[in-house]
Motif scaffolding. Structure first.
Motif, PDB file in Angstrom:
ATOM      1  N   ILE A 163      48.899   5.738 -74.397  1.00 22.38           N
ATOM      2  CA  ILE A 163      47.527   6.245 -74.342  1.00 22.38           C
ATOM      3  C   ILE A 163      47.336   7.165 -73.145  1.00 22.38           C
ATOM      4  O   ILE A 163      46.701   8.225 -73.241  1.00 22.38           O
ATOM      5  CB  ILE A 163      46.530   5.071 -74.310  1.00 22.38           C
ATOM      6  CG1 ILE A 163      46.534   4.353 -75.668  1.00 22.38           C
ATOM      7  CG2 ILE A 163      45.122   5.559 -73.970  1.00 22.38           C
ATOM      8  CD1 ILE A 163      45.627   3.147 -75.733  1.00 22.38           C
ATOM      9  N   SER A 164      47.903   6.788 -71.998  1.00 23.26           N
ATOM     10  CA  SER A 164      47.761   7.626 -70.804  1.00 23.26           C
ATOM     11  C   SER A 164      48.426   8.982 -70.996  1.00 23.26           C
ATOM     12  O   SER A 164      47.893  10.019 -70.575  1.00 23.26           O
ATOM     13  CB  SER A 164      48.359   6.914 -69.594  1.00 23.26           C
ATOM     14  OG  SER A 164      47.638   5.738 -69.294  1.00 23.26           O
ATOM     15  N   THR A 165      49.583   8.985 -71.649  1.00 24.62           N
ATOM     16  CA  THR A 165      50.275  10.245 -71.902  1.00 24.62           C
ATOM     17  C   THR A 165      49.473  11.121 -72.848  1.00 24.62           C
ATOM     18  O   THR A 165      49.393  12.350 -72.672  1.00 24.62           O
ATOM     19  CB  THR A 165      51.672   9.981 -72.488  1.00 24.62           C
ATOM     20  OG1 THR A 165      52.436   9.196 -71.559  1.00 24.62           O
ATOM     21  CG2 THR A 165      52.410  11.273 -72.755  1.00 24.62           C
ATOM     22  N   TYR A 166      48.853  10.504 -73.846  1.00 25.11           N
ATOM     23  CA  TYR A 166      47.998  11.265 -74.760  1.00 25.11           C
ATOM     24  C   TYR A 166      46.830  11.893 -74.012  1.00 25.11           C
ATOM     25  O   TYR A 166      46.524  13.085 -74.192  1.00 25.11           O
ATOM     26  CB  TYR A 166      47.479  10.358 -75.879  1.00 25.11           C
ATOM     27  CG  TYR A 166      46.408  11.004 -76.727  1.00 25.11           C
ATOM     28  CD1 TYR A 166      46.722  12.025 -77.625  1.00 25.11           C
ATOM     29  CD2 TYR A 166      45.075  10.607 -76.615  1.00 25.11           C
ATOM     30  CE1 TYR A 166      45.735  12.629 -78.392  1.00 25.11           C
ATOM     31  CE2 TYR A 166      44.086  11.212 -77.374  1.00 25.11           C
ATOM     32  CZ  TYR A 166      44.411  12.218 -78.266  1.00 25.11           C
ATOM     33  OH  TYR A 166      43.437  12.824 -79.016  1.00 25.11           O
ATOM     34  N   ILE A 167      46.175  11.120 -73.156  1.00 24.43           N
ATOM     35  CA  ILE A 167      45.027  11.636 -72.403  1.00 24.43           C
ATOM     36  C   ILE A 167      45.454  12.778 -71.491  1.00 24.43           C
ATOM     37  O   ILE A 167      44.823  13.840 -71.461  1.00 24.43           O
ATOM     38  CB  ILE A 167      44.373  10.504 -71.584  1.00 24.43           C
ATOM     39  CG1 ILE A 167      43.839   9.409 -72.505  1.00 24.43           C
ATOM     40  CG2 ILE A 167      43.237  11.066 -70.713  1.00 24.43           C
ATOM     41  CD1 ILE A 167      43.440   8.139 -71.771  1.00 24.43           C
ATOM     42  N   GLU A 179      54.211  -0.929 -73.914  1.00 26.65           N
ATOM     43  CA  GLU A 179      54.329   0.516 -74.099  1.00 26.65           C
ATOM     44  C   GLU A 179      52.992   1.201 -74.377  1.00 26.65           C
ATOM     45  O   GLU A 179      52.859   2.407 -74.175  1.00 26.65           O
ATOM     46  CB  GLU A 179      55.282   0.812 -75.267  1.00 26.65           C
ATOM     47  CG  GLU A 179      56.707   0.344 -75.055  1.00 26.65           C
ATOM     48  CD  GLU A 179      57.429   1.147 -73.987  1.00 26.65           C
ATOM     49  OE1 GLU A 179      56.929   2.221 -73.602  1.00 26.65           O
ATOM     50  OE2 GLU A 179      58.501   0.698 -73.538  1.00 26.65           O
ATOM     51  N   ALA A 180      52.025   0.434 -74.843  1.00 22.72           N
ATOM     52  CA  ALA A 180      50.784   1.049 -75.325  1.00 22.72           C
ATOM     53  C   ALA A 180      50.014   1.767 -74.226  1.00 22.72           C
ATOM     54  O   ALA A 180      49.442   2.838 -74.452  1.00 22.72           O
ATOM     55  CB  ALA A 180      49.901  -0.016 -75.978  1.00 22.72           C
ATOM     56  N   GLY A 181      49.993   1.181 -73.029  1.00 24.74           N
ATOM     57  CA  GLY A 181      49.250   1.809 -71.936  1.00 24.74           C
ATOM     58  C   GLY A 181      49.812   3.173 -71.587  1.00 24.74           C
ATOM     59  O   GLY A 181      49.063   4.147 -71.394  1.00 24.74           O
ATOM     60  N   ASP A 182      51.139   3.264 -71.513  1.00 27.20           N
ATOM     61  CA  ASP A 182      51.774   4.544 -71.211  1.00 27.20           C
ATOM     62  C   ASP A 182      51.530   5.546 -72.330  1.00 27.20           C
ATOM     63  O   ASP A 182      51.306   6.735 -72.086  1.00 27.20           O
ATOM     64  CB  ASP A 182      53.270   4.330 -71.000  1.00 27.20           C
ATOM     65  CG  ASP A 182      53.983   5.621 -70.629  1.00 27.20           C
ATOM     66  OD1 ASP A 182      53.655   6.193 -69.574  1.00 27.20           O
ATOM     67  OD2 ASP A 182      54.868   6.052 -71.390  1.00 27.20           O
ATOM     68  N   MET A 241      50.085  13.475 -64.280  1.00 30.41           N
ATOM     69  CA  MET A 241      51.387  13.337 -64.934  1.00 30.41           C
ATOM     70  C   MET A 241      52.526  13.181 -63.926  1.00 30.41           C
ATOM     71  O   MET A 241      53.616  12.715 -64.275  1.00 30.41           O
ATOM     72  CB  MET A 241      51.651  14.539 -65.843  1.00 30.41           C
ATOM     73  CG  MET A 241      50.693  14.633 -67.015  1.00 30.41           C
ATOM     74  SD  MET A 241      50.991  16.049 -68.088  1.00 30.41           S
ATOM     75  CE  MET A 241      51.889  15.279 -69.427  1.00 30.41           C
ATOM     76  N   GLY A 242      52.265  13.529 -62.687  1.00 24.30           N
ATOM     77  CA  GLY A 242      53.305  13.417 -61.677  1.00 24.30           C
ATOM     78  C   GLY A 242      53.206  12.180 -60.814  1.00 24.30           C
ATOM     79  O   GLY A 242      53.977  12.020 -59.860  1.00 24.30           O
ATOM     80  N   HIS A 243      52.257  11.281 -61.119  1.00 23.92           N
ATOM     81  CA  HIS A 243      52.068  10.097 -60.286  1.00 23.92           C
ATOM     82  C   HIS A 243      51.900   8.855 -61.162  1.00 23.92           C
ATOM     83  O   HIS A 243      51.113   8.852 -62.106  1.00 23.92           O
ATOM     84  CB  HIS A 243      50.839  10.263 -59.377  1.00 23.92           C
ATOM     85  CG  HIS A 243      51.038  11.312 -58.335  1.00 23.92           C
ATOM     86  ND1 HIS A 243      50.882  12.656 -58.606  1.00 23.92           N
ATOM     87  CD2 HIS A 243      51.406  11.214 -57.030  1.00 23.92           C
ATOM     88  CE1 HIS A 243      51.132  13.340 -57.501  1.00 23.92           C
ATOM     89  NE2 HIS A 243      51.455  12.501 -56.537  1.00 23.92           N
ATOM     90  N   VAL A 244      52.644   7.828 -60.826  1.00 23.55           N
ATOM     91  CA  VAL A 244      52.532   6.567 -61.561  1.00 23.55           C
ATOM     92  C   VAL A 244      51.425   5.718 -60.929  1.00 23.55           C
ATOM     93  O   VAL A 244      51.265   5.725 -59.711  1.00 23.55           O
ATOM     94  CB  VAL A 244      53.866   5.804 -61.566  1.00 23.55           C
ATOM     95  CG1 VAL A 244      54.904   6.574 -62.338  1.00 23.55           C
ATOM     96  CG2 VAL A 244      54.354   5.551 -60.135  1.00 23.55           C
TER      97      VAL A 244
END
Length: 267
Positions: A166-170, A161-164, A129-132
């Motif tokens: 899904i990644s945030t959900y994971i 927006e979809a990739g971010d 969550m702290g690294h892009v």
């Protein structure tokens, strides 16, 4: 000298096997040269043992039996080390070529694999969550994910927006799992630390919801028997289904926009 002494045999020198020999010197084993790979591996060891809050350059140096200054020939800072650890998670990870007929299955596979990788080391969700993921090593993964969205036919604004999403959900889901892992470790729970068994608390929570005043909490009471009933794997997949069905609603042709009914647990 007396005749008796003259006739006595001379004392022989000690035999070779009776001599007191110096201990054989043991050559010190050659030290494995320090490398960026070894530094990252040591950091994972410290992370799994002490968590992110206990991870420091000093602890990593101690794990390698070197001075802290020796680490800086391979990593520039703790933030640099965390980024290398995050990047290491994607070693050997490949996103398949986008297939518009299987885009939802491909996203399910991506999300499940990402969760497994985050669960492979303690607190990796916090690091994630702290690294892009826009480093040279990770950009191909971002490109592959966007290709799945756009090839499926999602509008560009939604695909962006979809990739971010899904990644945030994971990350958020695995972060929660990590919190339960730490709690289970502190309480000596028999549950699998990386995948808490939600059924352990299901009965107690369901009874609590069912006992709430109906006038004030009609919906919690009505759904009490359905709350907290699934394993972590099942809960994760149900959440993905909700996201995928929402994305599918943006497709121009919605004749086959329902997410695949594939919510079985994944190990």
């Amino acid at each position: 000298m007396t005749d008796a002494a003259a006739d006595s045999p001379a004392t022989p020198p000690p035999s070779p096997w009776e001599r007191e020999r110096p201990a054989r010197a043991h050559a010190a084993p050659a030290r494995t040269p320090l490398s960026r790979h070894r530094v990252v591996e040591a950091a994972f060891t410290v992370l799994d043992r002490q968590g992110l809050d206990g991870l420091s350059m000093r602890q990593v140096a101690a794990e390698l039996d070197v001075t802290v200054s020796a680490l800086y020939a391979h990593v520039s800072s703790k933030d640099d080390l965390l980024e290398l650890m995050y990047t290491r998670l994607f070693d050997g990870f490949e996103i398949p070529a986008a297939d518009p007929d299987r885009w939802q299955e491909q996203l399910l596979d991506f999300a499940r694999a990402s969760r497994r990788r985050l669960l492979s080391h303690r607190d990796m969700a916090r690091i994630s969550m702290g690294h892009v993921p826009f480093t040279a090593e990770l950009l191909p993964h971002v490109e592959g994910l966007l290709a799945i969205f756009r090839t499926a036919g999602l509008p560009d604004r939604i695909a962006a927006e979809a990739g971010d999403l899904i990644s945030t959900y994971i990350d958020g889901f695995v972060l929660e799992e990590g919190m339960w892992q730490d709690r289970a470790a502190q309480q000596g729970s028999a549950s699998s630390p990386s995948r808490p068994d939600w059924r352990e608390m299901a009965g107690e929570m369901q009874n609590y919801f069912a006992s709430l005043p109906e006038a004030d909490f009609p919906h919690l009471r009505a759904l009490s028997g359905l709350m907290v009933t699934d394993s972590s794997d099942e809960r994760f997949d149900i959440g993905l289904q909700i996201i995928l069905r929402g994305l599918a609603s943006y497709l121009p042709d919605r004749t086959d926009s329902t997410a695949p009914d594939d919510t079985g647990p994944r190990n």
